[in-house]
Motif scaffolding. Structure first.
Motif, PDB file in Angstrom:
ATOM      1  N   ASP A 142      23.799 -10.406  60.276  1.00 57.78           N
ATOM      2  CA  ASP A 142      25.046 -10.901  59.520  1.00 57.78           C
ATOM      3  C   ASP A 142      25.799  -9.806  59.074  1.00 57.78           C
ATOM      4  O   ASP A 142      27.081  -9.555  59.245  1.00 57.78           O
ATOM      5  N   PHE A 143      25.188  -8.901  58.320  1.00 59.56           N
ATOM      6  CA  PHE A 143      25.669  -7.788  57.754  1.00 59.56           C
ATOM      7  C   PHE A 143      26.111  -6.792  58.792  1.00 59.56           C
ATOM      8  O   PHE A 143      27.499  -6.488  58.759  1.00 59.56           O
ATOM      9  N   MET A 144      25.702  -6.490  59.956  1.00 61.43           N
ATOM     10  CA  MET A 144      25.967  -5.665  60.855  1.00 61.43           C
ATOM     11  C   MET A 144      27.140  -6.280  61.898  1.00 61.43           C
ATOM     12  O   MET A 144      27.672  -5.805  62.586  1.00 61.43           O
ATOM     13  N   ASP A 145      27.038  -7.789  61.703  1.00 62.26           N
ATOM     14  CA  ASP A 145      27.994  -8.232  62.563  1.00 62.26           C
ATOM     15  C   ASP A 145      27.849  -8.166  64.054  1.00 62.26           C
ATOM     16  O   ASP A 145      28.660  -8.048  65.208  1.00 62.26           O
ATOM     17  N   PHE A 146      26.255  -8.161  64.520  1.00 66.33           N
ATOM     18  CA  PHE A 146      26.081  -7.907  66.057  1.00 66.33           C
ATOM     19  C   PHE A 146      26.326  -9.106  66.599  1.00 66.33           C
ATOM     20  O   PHE A 146      26.457  -8.995  68.104  1.00 66.33           O
ATOM     21  N   HIS A 147      26.715 -10.308  66.299  1.00 63.92           N
ATOM     22  CA  HIS A 147      26.999 -11.194  67.225  1.00 63.92           C
ATOM     23  C   HIS A 147      28.552 -11.351  67.345  1.00 63.92           C
ATOM     24  O   HIS A 147      28.988 -12.064  67.979  1.00 63.92           O
ATOM     25  N   GLY A 148      29.409 -10.648  66.430  1.00 68.99           N
ATOM     26  CA  GLY A 148      30.904 -10.623  66.642  1.00 68.99           C
ATOM     27  C   GLY A 148      31.367  -9.178  67.054  1.00 68.99           C
ATOM     28  O   GLY A 148      30.667  -8.567  68.352  1.00 68.99           O
ATOM     29  N   LYS A 149      32.101  -8.546  66.232  1.00 64.15           N
ATOM     30  CA  LYS A 149      32.919  -7.486  66.821  1.00 64.15           C
ATOM     31  C   LYS A 149      32.071  -6.130  66.161  1.00 64.15           C
ATOM     32  O   LYS A 149      32.416  -4.947  66.394  1.00 64.15           O
ATOM     33  N   GLY A 150      30.995  -6.097  65.367  1.00 59.19           N
ATOM     34  CA  GLY A 150      30.215  -5.176  64.724  1.00 59.19           C
ATOM     35  C   GLY A 150      30.905  -4.601  63.756  1.00 59.19           C
ATOM     36  O   GLY A 150      32.009  -4.828  63.266  1.00 59.19           O
ATOM     37  N   ASN A 151      30.145  -4.430  62.552  1.00 56.36           N
ATOM     38  CA  ASN A 151      30.699  -3.914  61.359  1.00 56.36           C
ATOM     39  C   ASN A 151      31.102  -2.514  61.165  1.00 56.36           C
ATOM     40  O   ASN A 151      30.403  -1.380  61.701  1.00 56.36           O
ATOM     41  N   LYS A 152      32.451  -2.332  61.231  1.00 57.12           N
ATOM     42  CA  LYS A 152      33.002  -0.928  61.551  1.00 57.12           C
ATOM     43  C   LYS A 152      32.742   0.067  60.517  1.00 57.12           C
ATOM     44  O   LYS A 152      32.356   1.115  61.040  1.00 57.12           O
ATOM     45  N   TRP A 153      32.762  -0.279  59.392  1.00 53.72           N
ATOM     46  CA  TRP A 153      32.497   0.570  58.085  1.00 53.72           C
ATOM     47  C   TRP A 153      30.985   1.002  58.109  1.00 53.72           C
ATOM     48  O   TRP A 153      30.797   2.259  57.887  1.00 53.72           O
ATOM     49  N   MET A 154      30.175   0.161  58.498  1.00 56.92           N
ATOM     50  CA  MET A 154      28.690   0.491  58.748  1.00 56.92           C
ATOM     51  C   MET A 154      28.453   1.800  59.813  1.00 56.92           C
ATOM     52  O   MET A 154      27.529   2.495  59.738  1.00 56.92           O
ATOM     53  N   LEU A 155      29.169   1.236  60.899  1.00 57.72           N
ATOM     54  CA  LEU A 155      29.120   2.507  61.895  1.00 57.72           C
ATOM     55  C   LEU A 155      29.723   3.844  61.518  1.00 57.72           C
ATOM     56  O   LEU A 155      28.854   4.665  61.792  1.00 57.72           O
ATOM     57  N   VAL A 156      30.485   3.849  60.600  1.00 56.96           N
ATOM     58  CA  VAL A 156      30.813   5.133  59.925  1.00 56.96           C
ATOM     59  C   VAL A 156      29.557   6.020  59.237  1.00 56.96           C
ATOM     60  O   VAL A 156      29.258   7.126  59.301  1.00 56.96           O
ATOM     61  N   VAL A 157      28.941   4.981  58.304  1.00 58.90           N
ATOM     62  CA  VAL A 157      27.823   5.164  57.735  1.00 58.90           C
ATOM     63  C   VAL A 157      27.011   5.669  58.368  1.00 58.90           C
ATOM     64  O   VAL A 157      26.111   6.632  58.167  1.00 58.90           O
ATOM     65  N   LEU A 158      26.262   5.007  59.520  1.00 57.16           N
ATOM     66  CA  LEU A 158      25.407   5.462  60.445  1.00 57.16           C
ATOM     67  C   LEU A 158      25.365   6.550  61.197  1.00 57.16           C
ATOM     68  O   LEU A 158      24.458   7.311  61.345  1.00 57.16           O
ATOM     69  N   ARG A 159      26.632   6.904  61.499  1.00 52.41           N
ATOM     70  CA  ARG A 159      27.000   8.247  62.073  1.00 52.41           C
ATOM     71  C   ARG A 159      26.875   9.230  60.920  1.00 52.41           C
ATOM     72  O   ARG A 159      26.459  10.493  61.247  1.00 52.41           O
ATOM     73  N   PHE A 160      27.003   8.956  59.743  1.00 50.23           N
ATOM     74  CA  PHE A 160      27.062   9.807  58.504  1.00 50.23           C
ATOM     75  C   PHE A 160      25.489  10.467  58.128  1.00 50.23           C
ATOM     76  O   PHE A 160      25.031  11.426  58.006  1.00 50.23           O
ATOM     77  N   VAL A 161      24.481   9.301  58.599  1.00 46.37           N
ATOM     78  CA  VAL A 161      23.111   9.427  58.299  1.00 46.37           C
ATOM     79  C   VAL A 161      22.579  10.397  59.327  1.00 46.37           C
ATOM     80  O   VAL A 161      22.558   9.961  60.403  1.00 46.37           O
ATOM     81  N   PRO A 162      21.757  11.073  59.208  1.00 46.67           N
ATOM     82  CA  PRO A 162      21.154  12.140  59.905  1.00 46.67           C
ATOM     83  C   PRO A 162      19.991  11.658  60.832  1.00 46.67           C
ATOM     84  O   PRO A 162      19.714  11.899  61.958  1.00 46.67           O
ATOM     85  N   VAL A 163      19.323  10.558  60.129  1.00 44.59           N
ATOM     86  CA  VAL A 163      18.182   9.879  60.853  1.00 44.59           C
ATOM     87  C   VAL A 163      18.442   8.843  61.602  1.00 44.59           C
ATOM     88  O   VAL A 163      17.527   8.370  62.479  1.00 44.59           O
ATOM     89  N   ALA A 164      19.721   8.499  61.916  1.00 47.83           N
ATOM     90  CA  ALA A 164      20.181   7.284  62.753  1.00 47.83           C
ATOM     91  C   ALA A 164      20.328   7.928  64.142  1.00 47.83           C
ATOM     92  O   ALA A 164      21.217   8.645  64.434  1.00 47.83           O
ATOM     93  N   PRO A 165      19.694   7.382  65.254  1.00 46.82           N
ATOM     94  CA  PRO A 165      19.785   7.832  66.385  1.00 46.82           C
ATOM     95  C   PRO A 165      21.169   7.670  67.047  1.00 46.82           C
ATOM     96  O   PRO A 165      21.424   6.519  67.152  1.00 46.82           O
ATOM     97  N   VAL A 166      21.875   8.661  67.423  1.00 50.93           N
ATOM     98  CA  VAL A 166      23.090   8.477  67.798  1.00 50.93           C
ATOM     99  C   VAL A 166      23.269   7.393  69.296  1.00 50.93           C
ATOM    100  O   VAL A 166      23.928   6.678  69.211  1.00 50.93           O
ATOM    101  N   GLY A 167      22.343   7.943  70.332  1.00 51.61           N
ATOM    102  CA  GLY A 167      22.420   6.782  71.450  1.00 51.61           C
ATOM    103  C   GLY A 167      22.032   5.540  71.322  1.00 51.61           C
ATOM    104  O   GLY A 167      22.608   4.516  71.636  1.00 51.61           O
ATOM    105  N   THR A 168      21.166   5.357  70.390  1.00 53.80           N
ATOM    106  CA  THR A 168      20.663   4.000  70.042  1.00 53.80           C
ATOM    107  C   THR A 168      21.564   3.129  69.358  1.00 53.80           C
ATOM    108  O   THR A 168      21.951   1.942  69.565  1.00 53.80           O
TER     109      THR A 168
END
Length: 244
Positions: A142-168
Protein backbone atom coordinates in the motif's frame (compact mmCIF):
# COMPACT_ATOMS: atom_id res chain seq x y z
CA UNK A 1 23.23 -9.57 22.72
CA UNK A 2 25.13 -11.69 20.18
CA UNK A 3 24.39 -11.26 16.49
CA UNK A 4 23.09 -14.85 16.14
CA UNK A 5 20.37 -14.28 18.75
CA UNK A 6 18.95 -11.23 16.98
CA UNK A 7 15.80 -11.41 14.87
CA UNK A 8 16.03 -10.96 11.09
CA UNK A 9 14.76 -7.39 11.40
CA UNK A 10 17.31 -6.60 14.11
CA UNK A 11 20.12 -8.14 12.04
CA UNK A 12 19.16 -6.10 8.99
CA UNK A 13 18.97 -2.93 11.07
CA UNK A 14 22.38 -3.55 12.63
CA UNK A 15 23.97 -4.26 9.23
CA UNK A 16 22.49 -1.10 7.70
CA UNK A 17 23.71 1.01 10.63
CA UNK A 18 27.15 -0.60 10.45
CA UNK A 19 27.38 0.12 6.72
CA UNK A 20 26.25 3.69 7.38
CA UNK A 21 28.93 4.24 10.04
CA UNK A 22 31.53 2.76 7.64
CA UNK A 23 30.48 5.27 4.97
CA UNK A 24 30.80 8.18 7.38
CA UNK A 25 34.18 6.84 8.52
CA UNK A 26 35.34 6.65 4.90
CA UNK A 27 34.26 10.26 4.35
CA UNK A 28 36.27 11.38 7.38
CA UNK A 29 39.27 9.43 6.10
CA UNK A 30 39.02 11.18 2.72
CA UNK A 31 39.01 14.56 4.48
CA UNK A 32 42.08 13.56 6.55
CA UNK A 33 43.93 12.54 3.36
CA UNK A 34 43.08 15.92 1.81
CA UNK A 35 44.62 17.63 4.83
CA UNK A 36 47.79 15.52 4.64
CA UNK A 37 48.37 15.82 0.88
CA UNK A 38 49.84 19.36 0.92
CA UNK A 39 52.69 18.22 3.20
CA UNK A 40 56.08 18.23 1.36
CA UNK A 41 56.88 14.60 2.14
CA UNK A 42 53.67 13.49 0.45
CA UNK A 43 54.15 15.75 -2.57
CA UNK A 44 57.52 14.17 -3.40
CA UNK A 45 56.04 10.67 -3.44
CA UNK A 46 53.05 11.77 -5.52
CA UNK A 47 55.11 13.26 -8.33
CA UNK A 48 55.97 9.89 -9.90
CA UNK A 49 52.39 8.60 -9.49
CA UNK A 50 50.93 11.69 -11.19
CA UNK A 51 53.38 11.33 -14.08
CA UNK A 52 52.15 7.77 -14.68
CA UNK A 53 48.50 8.92 -14.67
CA UNK A 54 49.35 11.74 -17.09
CA UNK A 55 50.68 9.23 -19.64
CA UNK A 56 47.43 7.25 -19.44
CA UNK A 57 45.38 10.45 -19.86
CA UNK A 58 47.34 11.38 -23.02
CA UNK A 59 46.78 7.89 -24.44
CA UNK A 60 42.99 8.07 -23.90
CA UNK A 61 42.80 11.61 -25.32
CA UNK A 62 43.77 10.29 -28.76
CA UNK A 63 40.48 8.41 -29.22
CA UNK A 64 37.56 9.88 -31.17
CA UNK A 65 34.96 11.42 -28.81
CA UNK A 66 31.89 10.52 -30.88
CA UNK A 67 32.98 6.90 -31.09
CA UNK A 68 33.57 6.96 -27.33
CA UNK A 69 29.94 8.01 -26.75
CA UNK A 70 28.77 5.07 -28.86
CA UNK A 71 30.98 2.62 -26.95
CA UNK A 72 29.82 3.95 -23.57
CA UNK A 73 26.12 3.74 -24.50
CA UNK A 74 26.73 0.24 -25.84
CA UNK A 75 28.09 -0.78 -22.43
CA UNK A 76 24.95 0.64 -20.80
CA UNK A 77 22.93 -1.62 -23.11
CA UNK A 78 25.15 -4.57 -22.17
CA UNK A 79 24.48 -3.82 -18.49
CA UNK A 80 20.75 -4.34 -19.03
CA UNK A 81 21.63 -8.00 -19.68
CA UNK A 82 24.88 -8.43 -17.75
CA UNK A 83 24.04 -7.00 -14.34
CA UNK A 84 27.44 -7.45 -12.71
CA UNK A 85 29.00 -4.45 -14.48
CA UNK A 86 29.08 -1.77 -11.73
CA UNK A 87 27.50 1.59 -12.49
CA UNK A 88 30.51 3.25 -10.89
CA UNK A 89 32.78 1.77 -13.59
CA UNK A 90 30.55 3.08 -16.39
CA UNK A 91 30.19 6.56 -14.88
CA UNK A 92 33.87 6.88 -13.99
CA UNK A 93 34.85 5.57 -17.44
CA UNK A 94 32.79 8.34 -19.05
CA UNK A 95 34.54 10.88 -16.86
CA UNK A 96 37.90 9.59 -18.11
CA UNK A 97 37.06 10.65 -21.65
CA UNK A 98 34.93 13.79 -21.28
CA UNK A 99 34.80 17.02 -19.29
CA UNK A 100 32.41 17.00 -16.26
CA UNK A 101 29.34 18.58 -17.98
CA UNK A 102 29.57 16.27 -21.01
CA UNK A 103 30.34 13.23 -18.85
CA UNK A 104 27.26 13.89 -16.71
CA UNK A 105 25.09 14.39 -19.82
CA UNK A 106 26.30 11.13 -21.43
CA UNK A 107 25.83 9.23 -18.17
CA UNK A 108 22.29 10.60 -17.76
CA UNK A 109 21.45 9.41 -21.28
CA UNK A 110 22.94 5.97 -20.64
CA UNK A 111 21.24 5.63 -17.25
CA UNK A 112 17.87 6.74 -18.68
CA UNK A 113 18.21 4.25 -21.51
CA UNK A 114 18.98 1.40 -19.11
CA UNK A 115 16.18 2.06 -16.64
CA UNK A 116 13.75 2.63 -19.53
CA UNK A 117 14.50 -0.82 -20.93
CA UNK A 118 14.11 -2.41 -17.48
CA UNK A 119 10.86 -0.47 -16.96
CA UNK A 120 9.34 -1.77 -20.20
CA UNK A 121 10.58 -5.25 -19.34
CA UNK A 122 8.62 -5.06 -16.08
CA UNK A 123 5.57 -3.75 -17.92
CA UNK A 124 5.62 -6.63 -20.39
CA UNK A 125 6.74 -9.54 -18.21
CA UNK A 126 5.94 -8.39 -14.65
CA UNK A 127 7.96 -6.96 -11.79
CA UNK A 128 9.88 -10.14 -11.02
CA UNK A 129 10.47 -12.06 -7.78
CA UNK A 130 11.41 -8.95 -5.79
CA UNK A 131 8.13 -7.30 -6.74
CA UNK A 132 6.19 -10.40 -5.69
CA UNK A 133 8.06 -10.46 -2.38
CA UNK A 134 7.13 -6.84 -1.66
CA UNK A 135 3.49 -7.52 -2.47
CA UNK A 136 3.36 -10.08 0.38
CA UNK A 137 3.49 -7.20 2.87
CA UNK A 138 0.14 -5.40 2.70
CA UNK A 139 1.50 -2.29 4.43
CA UNK A 140 4.54 -2.12 2.16
CA UNK A 141 2.44 -2.77 -0.94
CA UNK A 142 0.00 0.00 0.00
CA UNK A 143 2.82 2.37 0.88
CA UNK A 144 4.57 1.73 -2.45
CA UNK A 145 1.21 1.85 -4.29
CA UNK A 146 2.23 -1.14 -6.38
CA UNK A 147 -1.40 -1.83 -7.30
CA UNK A 148 -1.75 1.72 -8.63
CA UNK A 149 0.61 4.26 -10.18
CA UNK A 150 3.52 3.60 -7.79
CA UNK A 151 4.82 5.84 -5.00
CA UNK A 152 6.67 8.56 -6.95
CA UNK A 153 8.61 10.05 -4.04
CA UNK A 154 9.64 6.62 -2.79
CA UNK A 155 11.10 6.02 -6.24
CA UNK A 156 13.36 9.05 -5.72
CA UNK A 157 14.42 7.69 -2.31
CA UNK A 158 15.17 4.23 -3.75
CA UNK A 159 17.39 5.78 -6.42
CA UNK A 160 19.17 7.73 -3.69
CA UNK A 161 19.86 4.57 -1.64
CA UNK A 162 23.04 2.77 -2.86
CA UNK A 163 21.87 -0.74 -1.89
CA UNK A 164 18.61 -0.58 -3.89
CA UNK A 165 19.17 -2.53 -7.16
CA UNK A 166 18.53 -0.19 -10.10
CA UNK A 167 17.21 -2.83 -12.50
CA UNK A 168 15.04 -4.55 -9.90
CA UNK A 169 13.39 -1.30 -8.83
CA UNK A 170 12.81 -0.38 -12.48
CA UNK A 171 11.07 -3.68 -13.18
CA UNK A 172 8.92 -3.35 -10.05
CA UNK A 173 7.73 0.10 -11.12
CA UNK A 174 7.22 -1.15 -14.66
CA UNK A 175 4.53 -3.48 -13.27
CA UNK A 176 2.60 -0.44 -11.95
CA UNK A 177 0.53 2.09 -13.90
CA UNK A 178 3.18 4.82 -13.62
CA UNK A 179 3.87 6.61 -16.90
CA UNK A 180 7.28 6.30 -18.50
CA UNK A 181 8.39 9.94 -18.51
CA UNK A 182 7.71 10.63 -14.79
CA UNK A 183 9.46 7.35 -13.97
CA UNK A 184 12.60 8.29 -15.90
CA UNK A 185 12.70 11.89 -14.63
CA UNK A 186 12.21 10.94 -10.95
CA UNK A 187 14.75 8.12 -11.27
CA UNK A 188 17.36 10.49 -12.69
CA UNK A 189 16.63 13.08 -9.97
CA UNK A 190 17.16 10.50 -7.21
CA UNK A 191 20.28 9.04 -8.80
CA UNK A 192 21.81 12.36 -9.87
CA UNK A 193 23.94 13.00 -6.72
CA UNK A 194 25.73 9.67 -7.18
CA UNK A 195 25.90 10.02 -10.96
CA UNK A 196 27.50 13.49 -10.73
CA UNK A 197 29.94 12.38 -8.01
CA UNK A 198 31.12 9.36 -10.02
CA UNK A 199 31.42 11.44 -13.20
CA UNK A 200 33.59 14.03 -11.41
CA UNK A 201 35.69 11.27 -9.87
CA UNK A 202 36.30 9.93 -13.38
CA UNK A 203 37.23 13.37 -14.68
CA UNK A 204 39.83 13.73 -11.90
CA UNK A 205 41.02 10.14 -11.71
CA UNK A 206 44.38 11.14 -13.18
CA UNK A 207 44.90 13.38 -10.16
CA UNK A 208 43.84 10.91 -7.46
CA UNK A 209 45.42 12.73 -4.53
CA UNK A 210 43.74 16.10 -4.95
CA UNK A 211 40.66 17.70 -3.36
CA UNK A 212 38.90 17.66 -6.78
CA UNK A 213 39.11 13.84 -6.71
CA UNK A 214 38.63 13.18 -2.99
CA UNK A 215 35.82 15.67 -2.33
CA UNK A 216 33.21 13.88 -4.52
CA UNK A 217 34.24 10.59 -2.90
CA UNK A 218 33.62 12.08 0.55
CA UNK A 219 30.26 13.48 -0.61
CA UNK A 220 29.31 10.13 -2.13
CA UNK A 221 30.12 8.34 1.14
CA UNK A 222 28.08 10.84 3.18
CA UNK A 223 25.12 10.44 0.80
CA UNK A 224 25.38 6.66 1.11
CA UNK A 225 25.57 6.84 4.91
CA UNK A 226 22.50 9.07 5.18
CA UNK A 227 20.48 6.98 2.73
CA UNK A 228 21.28 3.76 4.62
CA UNK A 229 20.04 5.34 7.86
CA UNK A 230 16.87 6.48 6.08
CA UNK A 231 16.35 2.96 4.76
CA UNK A 232 16.69 1.53 8.27
CA UNK A 233 14.09 3.98 9.59
CA UNK A 234 11.75 3.15 6.72
CA UNK A 235 11.96 -0.59 7.39
CA UNK A 236 11.18 -0.01 11.07
CA UNK A 237 8.14 2.13 10.26
CA UNK A 238 6.81 -0.48 7.84
CA UNK A 239 7.29 -3.30 10.36
CA UNK A 240 5.46 -1.32 13.03
CA UNK A 241 2.58 -0.79 10.63
CA UNK A 242 2.51 -4.52 9.77
CA UNK A 243 2.18 -5.43 13.47
CA UNK A 244 -0.86 -3.20 14.00
Amino acid sequence: MSFKKLTQDEKRSRILRLLSVSCFGGAVLAVVVMLLIPLPQFQKQLADINAWFTNIELFIARFDKLAAVGVILFFFLVKTIVGFIPFSVLFIGTGLVFSPPIAVAVNVIGFSMLIGIKFFWGRKFGGGSFHKLLLKSESLSDFMDFHGKGNKWMLVVLRFVPVAPVGTVSRAYGATDMKTMPFVILSVVGFLPRLISWSIIGCNVFDPFTPSFLTPIAILLVISGISLLLLDILFKLIRKDDKK
